[in-house]
Write a protein that holds these residues in place. Structure first.
Motif, PDB file in Angstrom:
ATOM      1  N   GLY A 106       3.746 -14.805  -3.445  1.00  0.00           N
ATOM      2  CA  GLY A 106       2.520 -15.391  -2.926  1.00  0.00           C
ATOM      3  C   GLY A 106       1.580 -14.373  -2.293  1.00  0.00           C
ATOM      4  N   ILE A 107       2.019 -13.122  -2.188  1.00  0.00           N
ATOM      5  CA  ILE A 107       1.191 -12.077  -1.583  1.00  0.00           C
ATOM      6  C   ILE A 107       0.797 -11.100  -2.691  1.00  0.00           C
ATOM      7  N   ILE A 108      -0.503 -11.026  -2.964  1.00  0.00           N
ATOM      8  CA  ILE A 108      -0.988 -10.202  -4.077  1.00  0.00           C
ATOM      9  C   ILE A 108      -2.181  -9.365  -3.626  1.00  0.00           C
ATOM     10  N   HIS A 109      -2.111  -8.076  -3.914  1.00  0.00           N
ATOM     11  CA  HIS A 109      -3.258  -7.176  -3.711  1.00  0.00           C
ATOM     12  C   HIS A 109      -3.168  -6.123  -4.814  1.00  0.00           C
ATOM     13  N   ARG A 110      -3.800  -6.428  -5.947  1.00  0.00           N
ATOM     14  CA  ARG A 110      -3.682  -5.580  -7.141  1.00  0.00           C
ATOM     15  C   ARG A 110      -4.175  -4.158  -6.922  1.00  0.00           C
ATOM     16  N   GLU A 111      -5.291  -4.000  -6.206  1.00  0.00           N
ATOM     17  CA  GLU A 111      -5.826  -2.658  -5.975  1.00  0.00           C
ATOM     18  C   GLU A 111      -4.832  -1.803  -5.194  1.00  0.00           C
ATOM     19  N   ALA A 112      -4.208  -2.386  -4.183  1.00  0.00           N
ATOM     20  CA  ALA A 112      -3.214  -1.652  -3.402  1.00  0.00           C
ATOM     21  C   ALA A 112      -2.003  -1.306  -4.261  1.00  0.00           C
ATOM     22  N   ALA A 113      -1.604  -2.228  -5.136  1.00  0.00           N
ATOM     23  CA  ALA A 113      -0.473  -1.961  -6.033  1.00  0.00           C
ATOM     24  C   ALA A 113      -0.791  -0.801  -6.967  1.00  0.00           C
ATOM     25  N   LEU A 114      -2.010  -0.784  -7.511  1.00  0.00           N
ATOM     26  CA  LEU A 114      -2.410   0.312  -8.397  1.00  0.00           C
ATOM     27  C   LEU A 114      -2.429   1.640  -7.648  1.00  0.00           C
ATOM     28  N   LYS A 115      -2.927   1.643  -6.434  1.00  0.00           N
ATOM     29  CA  LYS A 115      -2.952   2.861  -5.623  1.00  0.00           C
ATOM     30  C   LYS A 115      -1.536   3.339  -5.326  1.00  0.00           C
ATOM     31  N   ALA A 116      -0.661   2.400  -5.001  1.00  0.00           N
ATOM     32  CA  ALA A 116       0.736   2.746  -4.721  1.00  0.00           C
ATOM     33  C   ALA A 116       1.380   3.382  -5.951  1.00  0.00           C
ATOM     34  N   GLU A 117       1.212   2.736  -7.089  1.00  0.00           N
ATOM     35  CA  GLU A 117       1.822   3.260  -8.316  1.00  0.00           C
ATOM     36  C   GLU A 117       1.232   4.616  -8.690  1.00  0.00           C
ATOM     37  N   ALA A 118      -0.060   4.804  -8.499  1.00  0.00           N
ATOM     38  CA  ALA A 118      -0.696   6.094  -8.780  1.00  0.00           C
ATOM     39  C   ALA A 118      -0.137   7.184  -7.864  1.00  0.00           C
ATOM     40  N   GLY A 119       0.325   6.791  -6.680  1.00  0.00           N
ATOM     41  CA  GLY A 119       0.898   7.729  -5.726  1.00  0.00           C
ATOM     42  C   GLY A 119       2.398   7.901  -5.861  1.00  0.00           C
ATOM     43  N   GLY A 120       2.993   7.281  -6.878  1.00  0.00           N
ATOM     44  CA  GLY A 120       4.430   7.454  -7.116  1.00  0.00           C
ATOM     45  C   GLY A 120       5.328   6.418  -6.473  1.00  0.00           C
ATOM     46  N   ILE A 121       4.757   5.335  -5.999  1.00  0.00           N
ATOM     47  CA  ILE A 121       5.546   4.261  -5.394  1.00  0.00           C
ATOM     48  C   ILE A 121       5.828   3.205  -6.454  1.00  0.00           C
ATOM     49  N   TRP A 122       7.081   2.785  -6.558  1.00  0.00           N
ATOM     50  CA  TRP A 122       7.443   1.661  -7.425  1.00  0.00           C
ATOM     51  C   TRP A 122       7.061   0.386  -6.710  1.00  0.00           C
ATOM     52  N   VAL A 123       6.498  -0.579  -7.441  1.00  0.00           N
ATOM     53  CA  VAL A 123       5.975  -1.795  -6.818  1.00  0.00           C
ATOM     54  C   VAL A 123       6.555  -3.039  -7.485  1.00  0.00           C
ATOM     55  N   VAL A 124       7.039  -3.947  -6.640  1.00  0.00           N
ATOM     56  CA  VAL A 124       7.339  -5.318  -7.041  1.00  0.00           C
ATOM     57  C   VAL A 124       6.444  -6.177  -6.162  1.00  0.00           C
ATOM     58  N   MET A 125       5.649  -7.048  -6.782  1.00  0.00           N
ATOM     59  CA  MET A 125       4.675  -7.837  -6.031  1.00  0.00           C
ATOM     60  C   MET A 125       4.703  -9.284  -6.496  1.00  0.00           C
ATOM     61  N   ASP A 126       4.525 -10.196  -5.540  1.00  0.00           N
ATOM     62  CA  ASP A 126       4.497 -11.628  -5.819  1.00  0.00           C
ATOM     63  C   ASP A 126       5.839 -12.110  -6.361  1.00  0.00           C
ATOM     64  N   ARG A 127       6.911 -11.533  -5.834  1.00  0.00           N
ATOM     65  CA  ARG A 127       8.277 -11.932  -6.173  1.00  0.00           C
ATOM     66  C   ARG A 127       9.086 -12.025  -4.886  1.00  0.00           C
ATOM     67  N   CYS A 128       9.986 -12.982  -4.827  1.00  0.00           N
ATOM     68  CA  CYS A 128      10.858 -13.129  -3.663  1.00  0.00           C
ATOM     69  C   CYS A 128      12.127 -12.308  -3.885  1.00  0.00           C
ATOM     70  N   ILE A 129      12.413 -11.402  -2.966  1.00  0.00           N
ATOM     71  CA  ILE A 129      13.584 -10.544  -3.099  1.00  0.00           C
ATOM     72  C   ILE A 129      14.879 -11.369  -3.075  1.00  0.00           C
ATOM     73  N   MET A 130      14.910 -12.443  -2.302  1.00  0.00           N
ATOM     74  CA  MET A 130      16.086 -13.308  -2.244  1.00  0.00           C
ATOM     75  C   MET A 130      16.306 -14.013  -3.580  1.00  0.00           C
ATOM     76  N   VAL A 131      15.259 -14.560  -4.143  1.00  0.00           N
ATOM     77  CA  VAL A 131      15.363 -15.254  -5.435  1.00  0.00           C
ATOM     78  C   VAL A 131      15.815 -14.282  -6.520  1.00  0.00           C
ATOM     79  N   GLU A 132      15.209 -13.101  -6.551  1.00  0.00           N
ATOM     80  CA  GLU A 132      15.591 -12.109  -7.560  1.00  0.00           C
ATOM     81  C   GLU A 132      17.056 -11.714  -7.391  1.00  0.00           C
TER      82      GLU A 132
END
Length: 139
Positions: A106-132
């Protein structure tokens, strides 16, 4: 973002490969997902480090005001904050060299995700860690 192999790598294989999860916005209220989701992960062998300047401790762990205050580098930064806070979290992660960002369902910020990935950070977004975790072969 959200590649199955990234999700599996972030979850690891406790207890043989326990992960440390810094949880930004971890609540002391057991009725909130920002408490019961980390509690579930803790019960399944993950070390939880609360990041919330408004609480002293939660889930039996000392809480820290920010990622910069953590005594150890977490394997995963799990976020329970509004989308408007994600860019600053990404900036802090980039500064500190943290490599795995998990932003809750339920938490989405695509621009921040793109910046993170461009900086070498792996991103999981809009997913519940417990459910996964529950629906993986890791639980």
């Amino acid at each position: 973002m959200n590649e199955p192999e990234v999700i599996r790598a972030m979850l690891g294989r406790p207890p043989s490969d326990p992960r440390t999860i810094a949880v930004i916005g971890l609540s002391s209220n057991p009725d909130k997902p920002s408490n019961y989701v980390p509690s579930y992960m803790q019960q399944h062998g993950y070390r939880i480090i609360p990041v919330n300047p408004l609480v002293e401790s939660v889930l039996g762990e000392r809480s820290f005001a920010s990622l910069a205050d953590l005594p150890t580098k977490p394997d995963v930064v799990n976020v329970f904050r509004l989308p408007k806070f994600i860019p600053a979290i990404v900036d802090e992660m980039l500064e500190l060299g943290f490599k795995n960002l998990w932003v809750q369902q339920g938490i989405i910020h695509r621009e921040a995700a793109l910046k993170a990935e461009a900086g070498g950070i792996w991103v999981v977004m809009d997913r519940c860690i417990m459910v996964e975790h529950r629906f993986s072969d890791l639980s």
